[in-house]
Design a protein around this motif. Structure first.
Motif, PDB file in Angstrom:
ATOM      1  N   UNK A 389       0.788  -1.167  -0.135  1.00 28.11           N
ATOM      2  CA  UNK A 389      -0.020  -0.022  -0.188  1.00 28.11           C
ATOM      3  C   UNK A 389       0.806   1.348  -0.121  1.00 28.11           C
ATOM      4  N   UNK A 390       2.185   1.315  -0.714  1.00 28.19           N
ATOM      5  CA  UNK A 390       2.765   2.574  -0.766  1.00 28.19           C
ATOM      6  C   UNK A 390       2.488   3.182  -2.009  1.00 28.19           C
ATOM      7  N   UNK A 391       3.171   4.472  -1.808  1.00 25.31           N
ATOM      8  CA  UNK A 391       2.796   5.289  -3.237  1.00 25.31           C
ATOM      9  C   UNK A 391       4.013   5.726  -3.538  1.00 25.31           C
ATOM     10  N   UNK A 392       4.500   5.578  -4.752  1.00 19.99           N
ATOM     11  CA  UNK A 392       5.606   5.848  -5.333  1.00 19.99           C
ATOM     12  C   UNK A 392       5.524   6.836  -6.744  1.00 19.99           C
ATOM     13  N   UNK A 393       5.915   7.935  -6.686  1.00 16.76           N
ATOM     14  CA  UNK A 393       5.294   8.993  -7.784  1.00 16.76           C
ATOM     15  C   UNK A 393       6.466   9.886  -7.997  1.00 16.76           C
ATOM     16  N   UNK A 394       6.903  10.222  -9.267  1.00 17.63           N
ATOM     17  CA  UNK A 394       7.738  11.176  -9.761  1.00 17.63           C
ATOM     18  C   UNK A 394       9.264  11.322  -9.198  1.00 17.63           C
ATOM     19  N   UNK A 395       9.652  10.252  -9.143  1.00 18.74           N
ATOM     20  CA  UNK A 395      11.090   9.724  -8.916  1.00 18.74           C
ATOM     21  C   UNK A 395      11.761   9.787 -10.022  1.00 18.74           C
ATOM     22  N   UNK A 396      12.983  10.600 -10.175  1.00 17.05           N
ATOM     23  CA  UNK A 396      13.652  10.772 -11.458  1.00 17.05           C
ATOM     24  C   UNK A 396      14.233   9.589 -12.338  1.00 17.05           C
ATOM     25  N   UNK A 397      14.827   8.504 -11.462  1.00 15.72           N
ATOM     26  CA  UNK A 397      15.183   7.533 -12.054  1.00 15.72           C
ATOM     27  C   UNK A 397      14.215   6.288 -11.947  1.00 15.72           C
ATOM     28  N   UNK A 398      13.142   6.526 -11.526  1.00 16.98           N
ATOM     29  CA  UNK A 398      12.182   5.223 -11.501  1.00 16.98           C
ATOM     30  C   UNK A 398      11.582   5.130 -10.089  1.00 16.98           C
ATOM     31  N   UNK A 399      10.623   4.253 -10.178  1.00 13.61           N
ATOM     32  CA  UNK A 399       9.776   3.736  -8.866  1.00 13.61           C
ATOM     33  C   UNK A 399      10.339   2.794  -7.908  1.00 13.61           C
ATOM     34  N   UNK A 400      10.558   1.678  -8.645  1.00 10.95           N
ATOM     35  CA  UNK A 400      11.454   0.631  -7.575  1.00 10.95           C
ATOM     36  C   UNK A 400      12.270  -0.282  -8.690  1.00 10.95           C
ATOM     37  N   UNK A 401      13.265  -0.374  -8.077  1.00 12.94           N
ATOM     38  CA  UNK A 401      14.339  -1.108  -8.628  1.00 12.94           C
ATOM     39  C   UNK A 401      14.888  -2.231  -7.849  1.00 12.94           C
ATOM     40  N   UNK A 402      14.964  -3.455  -8.244  1.00 10.44           N
ATOM     41  CA  UNK A 402      15.499  -4.539  -7.346  1.00 10.44           C
ATOM     42  C   UNK A 402      16.858  -5.160  -8.441  1.00 10.44           C
ATOM     43  N   UNK A 403      17.698  -5.638  -7.781  1.00  2.00           N
ATOM     44  CA  UNK A 403      18.933  -6.079  -8.329  1.00  2.00           C
ATOM     45  C   UNK A 403      19.702  -7.119  -7.552  1.00  2.00           C
ATOM     46  N   UNK A 404      20.554  -7.822  -7.987  1.00  2.00           N
ATOM     47  CA  UNK A 404      21.530  -8.913  -7.288  1.00  2.00           C
ATOM     48  C   UNK A 404      20.307  -9.945  -7.125  1.00  2.00           C
TER      49      UNK A 404
END
Length: 772
Positions: A389-404
């Motif tokens: 239930x989170x809101x992610x908005x207007x972040x310059x490089x994107x909303x969510x990133x997963x790696x590794x």
């Protein structure tokens, strides 16, 4: 008698009781002015008492009509007593103990003489102490009447050390300014206020240190901060360490410290709430080891590094905080920390909003992460976290990133209006997504690269400018019950990626699904509509589509090209520009599909395409049922091809199909033009065996033009009449074998007409005979 002083003081009976500003040492004394006047023998004794301050007690006893005495001025009571004079600064800065009224020269002396339950009071002003002030009593208070500042000059000693229980420190400014700063030991924690056992409440104080931290709590200490400011410390503002130390802070400010604002470690616990932690040189809040200090309703901003950094095995709650304008991540969780982060605002940071790495765990619920210069949330390493239930908005490089090899549970979140991607998964990360809303992201809604895996259940992916879902480089996607709409491409696959779709709605894109470069697609109950191209497979890609609805796509519903391979079963392919198009050596298996009502042909095969078309129904396709050309090697087996306004089967160019046991009938008229059931043109080859041409409205069931090499074997061409027009050939070379009820019309090169007709298979004229 009367009491006379400079300024004409009215005569009255006055008592002087010590109320915190006593001028003599020892027990408090009560003076009766009339008694002094009536007993001369006692005047001499009282005259020996100098610097007597009666202003406070006199003012409390004077009548309402009397003139109050002037503060900070001593009055002569009788002749022989010194006249009025102004008190000096040293005389005014006095220290006393309540309730005994005992005065002391230094604060250290006062606490050496104080008892449990008493109060040490300071008059306003500055007090310098060369040695640390020790408070070992229980339930003792340290207070001031007016603004008082205690300056610690000793080094490396703190200004104040608390080791009793129930200590209260109220309204005092502590400044740690040692005379000798050059002897600092990097292994020693220098502090202005230190508590290493017992408990203390610090209220309405200002604390700073030029050589160390503001407040240091260790061991089993318990410290409570209320309305206190800790600022301008050479190291951290507040440090809480120890196996059982505890910090509780309310409405405090920790700012402008060179180190951390708050540093919690060991097994410390507690909470900080309704406070402002800002503009510190390192992280504003750093919690590590096994600490469990909760942070709630705080403003955390302006750090030269991060806002909040959680590490070690920290288990804490971050609740309803505003975290913003930090140079690095607003909130960072590393190591094996497992926080619960709820209802925070993380915004306008110069880097990522939230960073989760190493083996971090935890739950992130109802947070709003917006307008950060980096990613909204970055999950890396072997982190395993849950976002709800989170809101992610207007972040310059994107909303969510997963790696590794990060693992993420991502449920009921809104990801929108990013200038880059909405959700990006890479490397070997593994993500479960449930009922999220991903929209209006410029570079794409959901992007998988590397060997990333995602299981997506429910939710909407829409209005992302460059694409809804992108899978590439061996990534793996499983989707169910997701609606994907209104983008340039709904789903695009590259470089050996795999996608498994079930109950997916794809609509209103330029291309609903594009699969290329050895990728694999598996669809069950897919609905792909309203695009220019419903589903396109190219460049050796492989697709399996079952029980799906692919319809209303304006150019073509299904396109297979460039050696791609498709297996389509039990699908409805309807109302598009074309039904199915095979191009450029593509292959496929079409089984039991309904290909109906397309504006072009039901199936087109070009450029050496070689599909197996089996048990399909093709009807009401405006430009014909099946069209084969350009060396196509299609095989048609047991299809029902009928009621298409043009030819049911048209073969041209160098196509060489195998047409076996198909049923072609019920050909319709279009604009009064008569079309054939089967039209063969060009240098075609092929095998036509056991097909049934029934009740075609055209009199021409089989129309063969130009030069051919055909095998026409055991076909059944049935009509109510006009058998002589059943087969029409011109300048042809073909074999006709074992035809039933067949008539042949041949035009010779000189224009003469020759008609041959047979009623049975036994007629030797048409048995294994070649006609030229």
């Amino acid at each position: 008698g009367c009491l006379v002083a400079r300024g004409s003081l009215p005569a009255t009976e006055v008592q002087q009781r010590s109320e915190g500003r006593r001028g003599c040492q020892g027990e408090s004394t009560m003076f009766d002015v009339k008694e002094l006047v009536g007993k001369p023998q006692r005047r001499q004794e009282r005259a020996k008492l100098s610097h007597l301050d009666l202003s406070s007690s006199l003012n409390s006893k004077l009548d309402d009509s009397s003139t109050p005495l002037t503060p900070n001025v001593e009055y002569d009571l009788l002749p022989g007593i010194p006249t009025v004079r102004q008190k000096s600064t040293d005389e005014f800065n006095r220290i006393w103990i309540e309730p005994r009224g005992l005065t002391c020269d230094t604060i250290t002396e006062a606490f050496r003489n104080a008892h449990d339950g008493e109060e040490v009071w300071l008059q306003g002003g500055e007090y310098e102490e060369d040695n640390a002030i020790f408070i070992t009593q229980n339930n003792i208070s340290f207070r001031c009447r007016e603004a008082a500042k205690v300056i610690g000059r000793g080094h490396p000693q703190p200004v104040l050390i608390c080791r009793g229980k129930g200590i209260q420190v109220c309204g005092i400014t502590f400044s740690h300014c040692p005379k000798a700063k050059e002897s600092q030991d990097p292994n020693v924690c220098y502090s202005a206020l230190q508590i290493d056992q017992g408990s203390a409440v610090v209220e309405r104080c200002d604390i700073s240190s030029q050589v160390g931290v503001g407040i240091f709590a260790a061991g089993s200490a318990e410290i409570q901060l209320v309305d206190t400011m800790i600022k301008a410390c050479h190291s951290s503002g507040v440090v809480v360490m120890g196996d059982s130390s505890r910090l509780d802070a309310t409405r405090c400010e920790i700012s402008n410290c060179a180190g951390f604002g708050l540093l919690g470690g060991g097994s410390s616990a507690g909470q900080i709430q309704e406070s402002s932690i800002h503009t510190n040189g390192r992280c504003n809040i750093r919690l590590q080891d096994d600490t469990s200090i909760d942070v709630s309703k705080c403003a955390v901003f302006g750090s030269q590094q991060g806002g909040i950094w959680l590490g070690g095995r920290c288990i804490c709650h971050i609740l309803e905080c505003s975290i913003y304008n930090n140079l690095k991540a607003g909130l960072q969780a590393s190591d094996s920390t497992a926080p619960i982060v709820v209802a925070n605002e993380v915004f306008e940071g110069h880097s990522e909003g939230i960073v989760l790495h190493h083996t971090a765990k935890g739950y992130y619920i109802r947070n709003r992460v917006r307008n950060n210069q980096g990613m909204g949330v970055w999950c890396a390493g072997s982190a395993s976290v849950s976002l709800f239930h989170n809101t992610l908005a207007n972040n310059r490089l994107g909303g969510v990133m997963t790696s590794d090899s990060a693992q993420l549970i991502f449920s009921n979140n809104t990801v929108s209006e990013h200038k880059a991607i909405g959700v990006g998964l890479k490397d070997e990360s593994d993500v479960f997504m449930d009922d999220n809303q991903i929209s209006s992201n410029y570079q794409g809604g959901l992007v998988l690269v590397g060997h990333a895996k995602a299981c997506v259940n429910g939710g909407t992916i829409e209005r992302n400018v460059k694409g809804g879902i992108v899978c590439s480089h061996a990534s793996r996607l499983i989707m169910e019950s997701v609606e994907v709409r209104s983008q340039q491409i709904g789903l695009v696959q590259w470089h050996d990626s795999q996608a498994f779709l079930s109950a997916i709605t794809m609509r209103d894109h330029d291309t609903n699904i594009l699969v290329q470069q050895n990728s694999k697609l598996h669809c069950h109950r897919l609905e792909a509509s309203g695009a220019k191209i419903g589903l396109s497979l190219i460049e050796n890609s492989v697709g399996e589509i079952e029980c799906s609805e692919i319809s209303g796509n304006t150019i073509t519903n299904l396109a297979v090209a460039n050696a791609a391979h498709i297996k389509a079963k039990h699908n409805n392919i309807t109302d598009g520009g074309r039904g199915v198009v095979f191009l450029h050596r593509s292959r496929g298996l079409l089984v039991s599909n309904s290909i109906i009502g397309n504006k072009g042909c039901g199936i087109e095969c070009w450029n050496e395409a070689r599909p197996l078309i089996q048990s399909n129904i093709l009807t009401n396709n405006k430009k014909g049922g099946v069209h084969l050309k350009d060396e196509s090697l299609a095989k048609l087996d047991r299809n029902y091809i009928f009621a298409n306004p043009r030819a049911q089967l048209k073969v041209e160019g160098k196509a060489a199909p195998d047409v076996i046991e198909n049923l072609l009938f019920g050909n319709l008229l279009e604009g009064g033009k008569v079309e054939e059931a089967l039209v063969i043109m060009g240098r075609c080859k092929g095998l036509y065996r056991r097909n049934r041409f029934i009740e075609n409205k055209s009199q021409k069931r089989l129309n063969v033009w130009k030069r051919h090499g055909l095998v026409v074997d055991s076909n059944c061409m049935i009509s109510e009449k006009d058998y002589e027009h059943t087969v029409h050939a011109t300048l042809s070379s073909f074999w006709i074998k074992d035809q039933t009820q067949c008539c042949l019309l041949i035009k010779n090169p000189d224009g003469e007409m020759c008609i041959a007709q047979t009623e049975s298979e036994s007629n030797p004229l048409f048995h294994n005979v070649s006609f030229e």
